[in-house]
Structure formats: C-alpha cells, structure tokens
Design a protein around this motif. Structure first.
Motif, PDB file in Angstrom:
ATOM      1  N   THR A 155       0.824  -1.212   0.000  1.00  0.00           N
ATOM      2  CA  THR A 155       0.000   0.000   0.000  1.00  0.00           C
ATOM      3  C   THR A 155       0.860   1.264   0.000  1.00  0.00           C
ATOM      4  O   THR A 155       0.544   2.231   0.688  1.00  0.00           O
ATOM      5  CB  THR A 155      -0.931   0.004   1.214  1.00  0.00           C
ATOM      6  OG1 THR A 155      -0.140  -0.007   2.411  1.00  0.00           O
ATOM      7  CG2 THR A 155      -1.851  -1.196   1.203  1.00  0.00           C
TER       8      THR A 155
ATOM      9  N   ALA B  50       8.240   0.640  -1.132  1.00  0.00           N
ATOM     10  CA  ALA B  50       9.169  -0.218  -0.396  1.00  0.00           C
ATOM     11  C   ALA B  50      10.482  -0.255  -1.174  1.00  0.00           C
ATOM     12  O   ALA B  50      10.511   0.017  -2.385  1.00  0.00           O
ATOM     13  CB  ALA B  50       8.606  -1.630  -0.215  1.00  0.00           C
TER      14      ALA B  50
ATOM     15  N   LYS C 106       6.578 -10.005  -0.685  1.00  0.00           N
ATOM     16  CA  LYS C 106       6.421 -11.187   0.170  1.00  0.00           C
ATOM     17  C   LYS C 106       7.455 -12.254  -0.192  1.00  0.00           C
ATOM     18  O   LYS C 106       8.031 -12.917   0.691  1.00  0.00           O
ATOM     19  CB  LYS C 106       5.015 -11.770   0.044  1.00  0.00           C
ATOM     20  CG  LYS C 106       4.770 -12.950   1.005  1.00  0.00           C
ATOM     21  CD  LYS C 106       3.377 -13.518   0.859  1.00  0.00           C
ATOM     22  CE  LYS C 106       3.127 -14.596   1.913  1.00  0.00           C
ATOM     23  NZ  LYS C 106       4.131 -15.690   1.871  1.00  0.00           N
TER      24      LYS C 106
ATOM     25  N   GLN D 281      13.136  -1.383   3.503  1.00  0.00           N
ATOM     26  CA  GLN D 281      12.220  -0.301   3.856  1.00  0.00           C
ATOM     27  C   GLN D 281      10.835  -0.612   3.300  1.00  0.00           C
ATOM     28  O   GLN D 281      10.708  -1.143   2.203  1.00  0.00           O
ATOM     29  CB  GLN D 281      12.730   1.032   3.278  1.00  0.00           C
ATOM     30  CG  GLN D 281      11.940   2.243   3.699  1.00  0.00           C
ATOM     31  CD  GLN D 281      12.559   3.537   3.161  1.00  0.00           C
ATOM     32  OE1 GLN D 281      13.766   3.722   3.190  1.00  0.00           O
ATOM     33  NE2 GLN D 281      11.721   4.415   2.658  1.00  0.00           N
ATOM     34  N   GLY D 282       9.796  -0.289   4.085  1.00  0.00           N
ATOM     35  CA  GLY D 282       8.428  -0.431   3.601  1.00  0.00           C
ATOM     36  C   GLY D 282       7.712  -1.696   4.015  1.00  0.00           C
ATOM     37  O   GLY D 282       6.603  -1.944   3.527  1.00  0.00           O
ATOM     38  N   GLN D 283       8.288  -2.471   4.923  1.00  0.00           N
ATOM     39  CA  GLN D 283       7.603  -3.697   5.330  1.00  0.00           C
ATOM     40  C   GLN D 283       6.293  -3.391   6.045  1.00  0.00           C
ATOM     41  O   GLN D 283       5.363  -4.194   6.019  1.00  0.00           O
ATOM     42  CB  GLN D 283       8.498  -4.548   6.235  1.00  0.00           C
ATOM     43  CG  GLN D 283       7.926  -5.932   6.514  1.00  0.00           C
ATOM     44  CD  GLN D 283       8.980  -6.946   6.907  1.00  0.00           C
ATOM     45  OE1 GLN D 283      10.173  -6.692   6.778  1.00  0.00           O
ATOM     46  NE2 GLN D 283       8.544  -8.109   7.366  1.00  0.00           N
ATOM     47  N   ASP D 284       6.200  -2.184   6.646  1.00  0.00           N
ATOM     48  CA  ASP D 284       4.945  -1.791   7.298  1.00  0.00           C
ATOM     49  C   ASP D 284       3.838  -1.538   6.284  1.00  0.00           C
ATOM     50  O   ASP D 284       2.659  -1.480   6.649  1.00  0.00           O
ATOM     51  CB  ASP D 284       5.165  -0.535   8.146  1.00  0.00           C
ATOM     52  CG  ASP D 284       5.710   0.632   7.334  1.00  0.00           C
ATOM     53  OD1 ASP D 284       6.588   0.397   6.473  1.00  0.00           O
ATOM     54  OD2 ASP D 284       5.274   1.783   7.554  1.00  0.00           O
ATOM     55  N   ARG D 285       4.187  -1.391   4.995  1.00  0.00           N
ATOM     56  CA  ARG D 285       3.182  -1.188   3.942  1.00  0.00           C
ATOM     57  C   ARG D 285       2.739  -2.504   3.303  1.00  0.00           C
ATOM     58  O   ARG D 285       1.861  -2.505   2.445  1.00  0.00           O
ATOM     59  CB  ARG D 285       3.745  -0.268   2.853  1.00  0.00           C
ATOM     60  CG  ARG D 285       4.097   1.149   3.322  1.00  0.00           C
ATOM     61  CD  ARG D 285       2.848   1.921   3.710  1.00  0.00           C
ATOM     62  NE  ARG D 285       3.137   3.309   4.036  1.00  0.00           N
ATOM     63  CZ  ARG D 285       3.061   4.321   3.189  1.00  0.00           C
ATOM     64  NH1 ARG D 285       2.732   4.088   1.931  1.00  0.00           N
ATOM     65  NH2 ARG D 285       3.300   5.542   3.577  1.00  0.00           N
TER      66      ARG D 285
ATOM     67  N   VAL E   5       0.768  -5.723   3.209  1.00  0.00           N
ATOM     68  CA  VAL E   5      -0.427  -6.321   3.821  1.00  0.00           C
ATOM     69  C   VAL E   5      -0.555  -7.745   3.320  1.00  0.00           C
ATOM     70  O   VAL E   5      -0.663  -7.987   2.108  1.00  0.00           O
ATOM     71  CB  VAL E   5      -1.709  -5.518   3.489  1.00  0.00           C
ATOM     72  CG1 VAL E   5      -2.916  -6.171   4.107  1.00  0.00           C
ATOM     73  CG2 VAL E   5      -1.559  -4.069   3.937  1.00  0.00           C
TER      74      VAL E   5
END
Length: 450
Positions: free
Chosen positions: A253, A256, A302, A439-443, A445
């Motif tokens: 989302t 990353a 992923k 970077q961006g693993q929090d994005r 889902v």
C-alpha cells in the motif's frame, strides 16, 4: 526514374511521396500507375478526403491534358507533373490534420513526455495533493528547457519557478493539511526547505537570473526531490479500493525498497567503485511502487521477505536480466496482469494497453532498469508467480517515438534506483546472493491465513 518528394504534414508527421514513371514507350493508362507511398500513417477506412480534394483527383484522372502519359510525352510535361504533385501534397496537408488526433500519433511524436528515468516515473506515480502536483508539473517543464543547448529560455524558466512558488505560498494550508497529523512536523520542515531552503525555490529563481545552468540543474533536482518527499507524506495508502476478488492476495500500500546483492558466478569481477578495488559482488537497490501496482509489488515483496530469491541464478539476454524460475518453483501468487494507465485512478487487470491509441502506463517499461514480472506460462492475462526481470531499455531497439515494442504489455512494479550501472555487467550465471526488504515492510499487507 524516381522523383522523391518530402513534405512535413501537421503534427510533425513525416510523409514521403515517391512518384514512379514508367518509360515513355510504355503507355500509362490512368493515374493509378503513379504510386504514392505514405509509410508512417495508417489511413482509416472512413472517408478522410474533403469534397474539394476528391474533385481535384477526378479532374486529374479524367482530363486528358492532365493525364500522366501525356504529361511525360509533352515537352512541358515535367513542369505540369511537378505542379500536379504539388497540388496533391497541398491537399494532403489540408485534409490529414483533423483526421489524426494527437493521442493516436503518440508513437510518431519524438516529443512524447513519457518518463525516461525511474526517479521521474516514481515521482509522477505518487497520488498526492493537487497543489503539489501543479508545483511539480511546473518545475518538471524546466528539465526540458535546460536541454536546449544554446540560448536557454531563462525567462520562461523564471516564470515557471515563480508560478510554483506562488502556489506553494498561497496553498500552504492545503498542502500541510493533506499530511497526517503524526507526520505534520516532518512535513513542515520539508515545506520550509522547499520555499526558503538553500536549494529551495527562492534560491532557484536567483540561479536562473544569474543564468547559471549548473546551479539551476542542481537546485531543480533538489526541489523536485523535496516535492517527492512531501507527496509521499501526503499518500499514506492506496487512493482506490481493490476489487473484492483480489483481497486474498498480498498487497503493497505504498513504497518499499529491496536491496539485492549480486555475486559473480565465475572468477570475473564487477568494475571497482570510486577509488576502490575490483569486487566479485555488487549492491543494487530497487524501489517498489504499490501505488500503481499493489498486487504485483505485494507478491514480490512477500517473496523477498520469505527469502525466495536468495541463491537464485540470473540469465541474460540483450534486453533483460531474468531470474531463474527453477529454484523458486511453486512459490508466490499468480497475480493478474496489473497496469495503471496514465490519467486513471486505478489499475486495469488482465488487460494490456494499446500504445498506438495513446494509452500509456504510469510505470512505463521504456526505462532502463525497470523491474517487471514475466508473463505466466499458462496465460498472458496473468503474471508469473515468481519470475521477474530487469529491463535493459535501449532506444536503438525501440519503436517510433522511442517506446519499447512491448510497452503496455507487462506489469512494471518498480525501478532500479541504485546500482543501475551494474546491470550492464551482470552475465548469465551470476547469482542473487540475497534479496531483502530494507524499507516499507509496514506497507506490506498479507492475506489472512485460514
């Protein structure tokens, strides 16, 4: 004998018209023995010629005095022939203009402003505040003006920056209110840097007044980078809803960054870094864009998190570096082909773009270092679950207008932003030592596991 005649038709479309005359001893029976070859335009089936043009054609066909056979056989035939061809060309210019809309001529126009770098494509792909986009558009125009080798239009450049600065000052509240509250402080710092910073818009105006092209280029790049950072703060997630049937796929989302460590498969080495020693491994960084390709980028992210590409070999062609699928067999999701068309608010699925009709993707393939999913072995309507490639765009192998022949046919989901120069040194047999999401693993889902 052939008489080539070149004319420039509207919309910068080149027409070449060759008139072939049979020998005088061979009788010409009609004007159809004159061949007019127009290679760059496909004429639609519908009638495109005006009544006036048809009248002129009929006159040349029926009037014996204007017949090509008689023209060639008469002493003054050549001059009359030249007049006839000139009349045809004039009518062609007058009638073709309204028939070829600019959208359909995208391949033929060298001025098509498709992004030519990954950084530019990624910046344009951010779904940000409209005022920020207006500032961005105004400044990006200067990039084209700076390419003019002599007598650069500094006056126009100054006008563009002043326009951008006025929007920034007048719409400050709108720009900052688009940033989530927890990021407001960071946004305020970036905003101040954009307007009053060392490489901000006010100093950029001074560099333009001094006609210092080098300082203008540096200041412009800095301002555009600040704009991109502000826009990313304004875009905390997707600006559209995914179709319900695709909610069971991983999705990204936002943005990353993936880092690849590439290792030589033989005893050769990569070129040394500045002042360094030759090395047998190199680092490449790729920015994934979930704003335009959330499913494709999500599936890839992923796979990276799961370590699917660690130890995977690479195979090279003239135009691509492909990952070997044997190591990652049975891993990943078979994601539908996903392409975001320029000017649209959400991606298309299982549908390619018709570049000839003016459809262009937000993330173009025609960029060196584009990161792309290969097609599924089963159907071109789906991307491969795991095979990706780095596209080595070369304008010498591109079509008219500088676009790849495969533009709009694959799911592009990111670009190489660091280590682009290394791509040309990768050979078949080289190995991805590791790939990791830095970077961006929090994005990212992930679908709920049943």
């Amino acid at each position: 004998m052939a008489f080539p005649l070149s004319v420039s038709a509207p919309s910068n479309i080149k027409l070449s018209i060759n008139v072939f005359l049979t020998p005088i001893t061979e009788k010409l029976t009609s004007i159809t023995t004159t061949q007019f070859r127009i290679p760059l335009i496909e004429v639609p089936r519908k009638r495109i010629f005006s009544p006036k043009f048809n009248h002129i054609l009929q006159k040349y066909k029926n009037d014996e005095s204007m017949n090509l056979t008689s023209l060639v056989e008469k002493p003054k035939g050549r001059k009359q022939l030249e007049s006839a061809v000139a009349a045809f060309v004039l009518c062609l210019q007058l009638t073709l203009s309204p028939v070829i809309p600019s959208a359909e001529a995208v391949l033929y126009s060298p001025e098509t402003k498709i992004p030519r770098t990954g950084e530019l494509a990624l910046r344009r792909a951010i779904p940000a505040n409209t005022n920020m986009k207006a500032i961005q558009d105004s400044l990006e125009d200067i990039s084209y003006l700076l390419r003019i080798p002599q007598r650069k239009p500094y006056g126009t450049m100054e006008g563009n920056v002043k326009k951008a600065l006025k929007i920034a000052l007048d719409e400050k509240e709108s720009i900052l209110s688009s940033i989530p509250s927890e990021l407001k402080e960071e946004g305020s710092v970036l905003y101040a840097s954009l307007t009053d910073g060392k490489d901000g818009l006010k100093n950029l105006i001074e560099s333009i007044k001094n006609k210092d092209a080098d300082k203008v280029s540096v200041g412009l790049a800095s301002s555009l980078d600040t704009i991109a950072q502000l826009e990313l703060l304004q875009a905390p997630g997707l600006s559209f809803l995914l179709p319900a049937q695709y909610l069971n796929y991983p999705r990204l989302t936002g943005r990353a960054i993936v880092e690849f460590a590439i290792e030589k498969g033989d005893s050769s080495t990569f070129s040394p870094e500045s002042g360094g020693q030759p090395r047998n491994n190199a680092i490449i960084q790729v920015v994934l864009d979930g704003y335009s390709a959330p499913l494709t980028a999500g599936n890839f992210a992923k796979l990276v998190v799961d370590g699917a590409y660690d130890g995977v070999k690479l195979n090279c062609t003239d135009q691509a570096i492909l990952s070997d699928t044997r190591t990652v067999k049975d891993k990943g999701y078979s994601v539908p082909l996903e392409i975001m068309p320029s000017g649209q608010f959400e991606p298309l699925y299982k549908t390619t773009l018709s570049v000839q009709d003016g459809e262009l993707p937000v993330l173009p393939l025609s960029v060196y270092g584009a990161v792309v999913m290969a097609h599924s072995e089963v159907s071109d309507e789906y991307s491969s679950p795991n095979q990706f490639f780095f596209y080595l765009y070369d304008k010498r192998n591109a079509g008219l207008g500088g676009l790849s022949f495969d533009e709009g046919q694959f799911s592009v989901f990111g670009y190489t932003t660091m280590g682009r120069e290394t791509l040309s040194e990768i050979k078949s047999g080289d190995v991805i030592r590791y790939a990791k999401l830095i970077q961006g693993q929090d994005r990212l889902v992930l679908p709920q596991q049943n």
